[in-house]
Motif scaffolding. Structure first.
Motif, mmCIF file in Angstrom:
data_model
loop_
_atom_site.group_PDB
_atom_site.id
_atom_site.type_symbol
_atom_site.label_atom_id
_atom_site.label_comp_id
_atom_site.label_asym_id
_atom_site.label_seq_id
_atom_site.Cartn_x
_atom_site.Cartn_y
_atom_site.Cartn_z
ATOM 1 N N LEU A 86 2.615 1.831 5.863
ATOM 2 C CA LEU A 86 1.646 2.448 4.966
ATOM 3 C C LEU A 86 0.991 1.347 4.147
ATOM 4 C CD1 LEU A 86 0.307 4.925 3.648
ATOM 5 C CD2 LEU A 86 2.241 4.996 2.050
ATOM 6 N N GLU A 101 -6.397 -0.010 10.353
ATOM 7 C CA GLU A 101 -6.089 0.765 11.561
ATOM 8 C C GLU A 101 -6.039 -0.157 12.785
ATOM 9 O OE1 GLU A 101 -8.441 4.256 13.625
ATOM 10 O OE2 GLU A 101 -7.783 4.843 11.605
ATOM 11 N N THR A 106 -0.097 2.660 10.037
ATOM 12 C CA THR A 106 0.125 4.079 10.301
ATOM 13 C C THR A 106 -0.680 4.926 9.332
ATOM 14 O OG1 THR A 106 2.396 3.401 10.783
ATOM 15 C CG2 THR A 106 1.966 5.756 10.703
ATOM 16 N N GLY A 107 -0.837 4.435 8.089
ATOM 17 C CA GLY A 107 -1.582 5.158 7.069
ATOM 18 C C GLY A 107 -2.182 4.197 6.075
ATOM 19 N N ARG A 121 1.339 10.728 1.528
ATOM 20 C CA ARG A 121 1.009 9.702 2.523
ATOM 21 C C ARG A 121 2.261 9.124 3.165
ATOM 22 N NH1 ARG A 121 -4.454 8.264 1.951
ATOM 23 N NH2 ARG A 121 -5.343 10.342 1.997
ATOM 24 N N GLN A 124 3.368 11.667 5.686
ATOM 25 C CA GLN A 124 2.470 11.638 6.852
ATOM 26 C C GLN A 124 2.777 10.441 7.743
ATOM 27 O OE1 GLN A 124 -1.380 11.623 4.937
ATOM 28 N NE2 GLN A 124 -1.602 13.846 5.076
ATOM 29 N N ALA A 125 3.002 9.290 7.132
ATOM 30 C CA ALA A 125 3.288 8.076 7.910
ATOM 31 C C ALA A 125 4.579 8.244 8.707
ATOM 32 C CB ALA A 125 3.380 6.859 6.988
#
Length: 135
Positions: A86, A101, A106-107, A121, A124-125
């Motif tokens: 992240l 990216e 990953t985030g 976040r 999510q990662a």
């Protein structure tokens, strides 16, 4: 089910911001061990010599090696290539996010942010599919 976070490698050169993120990881997300380093070289060395983390929180702007380069190193290292990364940065331009990216992040989370945004976040990662390896 919530992915389990035991160890996070936190790469941030600002002592104040590093403490804030470490506290959020421990208090909001229940992380058992937050390994704090202040440079890209220290992060790379830690990844080569220590137990594999469940997540890397990585600042883009570091005093020695950029966060992009650290992320690319992670993606090229078979032992940690699939660890979620992240990126956390004050740089919020679309090209910064695109570059992150491309490096295999990953985030991406831009500063400033709330504790809730950070926790979201991170989750999510952790749920994201394994990143592609760079060659």
């Amino acid at each position: 089910m919530e992915p389990q976070l035991r160890t996070v490698l936190l790469v941030e050169d600002s002592p104040m911001f590093r403490k804030m993120l470490a506290d959020l990881l421990r208090d909001q997300l229940g992380v058992a061990e937050v390994v704090e380093v202040s440079s890209g070289q220290a992060a790379i060395k830690h990844l080569q010599t220590s137990a594999r983390p469940d997540l890397v929180c990585l600042d883009l702007t570091l005093p020695d090696v950029s966060g992009y380069d650290v992320c690319e190193h992670i993606r090229r290292s078979p032992a940690v290539a699939d660890v979620p990364v992240l990126m956390v940065s004050a740089r919020n331009l679309p090209e910064d996010k695109a570059h992150a990216e491309e490096a295999g992040a990953t985030g991406y989370l831009g500063k400033p942010f709330t504790a809730e945004e950070f926790a979201k976040r991170v989750r999510q990662a952790l749920k994201a599919p394994a990143p592609r390896r760079t060659s």
